[in-house]
Design an enzyme around this catalytic site. Structure first.
Site, mmCIF file in Angstrom:
data_model
loop_
_atom_site.group_PDB
_atom_site.id
_atom_site.type_symbol
_atom_site.label_atom_id
_atom_site.label_comp_id
_atom_site.label_asym_id
_atom_site.label_seq_id
_atom_site.Cartn_x
_atom_site.Cartn_y
_atom_site.Cartn_z
ATOM 1 N N ARG A 23 42.494 70.560 130.526
ATOM 2 C CA ARG A 23 42.066 71.916 130.175
ATOM 3 C C ARG A 23 41.789 72.699 131.458
ATOM 4 O O ARG A 23 41.297 72.123 132.424
ATOM 5 C CB ARG A 23 40.803 71.798 129.322
ATOM 6 C CG ARG A 23 40.351 73.012 128.635
ATOM 7 C CD ARG A 23 39.235 72.702 127.630
ATOM 8 N NE ARG A 23 39.794 72.084 126.431
ATOM 9 C CZ ARG A 23 39.219 71.110 125.746
ATOM 10 N NH1 ARG A 23 38.063 70.614 126.125
ATOM 11 N NH2 ARG A 23 39.804 70.625 124.671
ATOM 12 N N ASP A 120 32.837 61.890 119.706
ATOM 13 C CA ASP A 120 34.140 61.415 120.186
ATOM 14 C C ASP A 120 34.163 59.965 120.664
ATOM 15 O O ASP A 120 34.971 59.597 121.518
ATOM 16 C CB ASP A 120 34.687 62.345 121.280
ATOM 17 C CG ASP A 120 34.841 63.774 120.797
ATOM 18 O OD1 ASP A 120 35.117 63.953 119.594
ATOM 19 O OD2 ASP A 120 34.670 64.698 121.602
#
Length: 175
Positions: A23, A120
Site C-alpha cells: 500500500r 487478521d
C-alpha cells in the site's frame, strides 16, 4: 539512516515480507523526525493498493513510527473520538523515496474508550506459511503484540490522552 525534514511532504510505502508493495499513502506531512521516531499526518489523501485500486482517506490521521518497535500506530480523528489502527510491522526506514516498513498482517483496532480488538490472525497464519516467516520473526512479532497491548492499556506513547490532539494542532499549522 536518513531522516525527513519537519514540514516535508512524503509518501509512506507498506511492503509484505516477500518484498512486494502492499500500500502507498501520498501527501503525508512530517511533523517530527529523528533517527528513532517519525510522526506524520495526512487528511483526505490517496492510498493506492497493490492491485492498483485507490481510495481517499476520510479523516485526518496522525501516524506514529518508531525504529525500536515492531508496530506503527495511526490515530484517526473522527467526530465521536480518536480511533487507532495499529499495524504489526517491521521498524521503519526512510530513504529519498518514502518512509517504508513491512506489514506483518496482524492489526489491533482501538476504540475511543480504549477497548481493542486483535485482527487478521487468519491472514497472519496464511502469509506466515506462504512467505515463510522465520521463527525469529514470529517470536519478535508476538512479543511486540504484547508490548503494543501494554502501551494501549497504559495509554503510553501515541495512546496518551493529549498525543493525537497535540500533533493534530501542529499539523494544522502546515495546512
Amino acid at each position: 539512516m536518513k531522516i525527513p525534514m519537519e514540514g516535508d511532504t512524503i509518501q509512506i510505502h507498506s511492503y509484505k515480507h516477500d518484498g512486494h508493495i502492499h500500500r502507498i499513502w501520498e501527501d503525508t506531512t512530517v511533523l517530527k523526525a529523528t533517527q528513532n521516531l517519525v510522526i506524520v499526518a495526512n487528511d483526505r489523501v490517496r492510498v493506492t493498493e497493490s492491485d492498483g485500486r485507490s481510495w481517499i482517506t476520510r479523516e485526518p490521521a496522525i501516524c506514529y513510527f518508531h525504529s525500536q518497535v515492531w508496530f506503527n500506530v495511526i490515530g484517526m480523528l473522527r467526530e465521536d473520538g480518536v480511533y487507532y489502527y495499529c499495524n504489526v510491522s517491521s521498524p521503519f526506514v526512510y530513504d529519498d523515496e518514502a518512509l517504508k516498513y513491512i506489514d506483518y498482517d496482524l492489526d489491533i483496532k482501538v476504540y475511543p474508550d480504549m477497548t481493542f480488538q486483535l485482527l487478521d490472525e487468519d491472514e497472519y497464519e496464511k502469509h506466515s506459511k506462504e512467505m515463510g516467516y522465520p521463527k525469529e520473526i514470529d517470536a519478535i512479532l508476538k512479543k511486540n503484540v504484547n508490548q503494543l497491548i501494554f502501551w494501549i492499556r497504559q495509554q503510553k506513547g501515541p495512546f496518551s490522552a493529549d498525543f493525537i490532539d497535540m500533533w493534530y494542532e501542529r499539523y494544522l499549522t502546515y495546512r
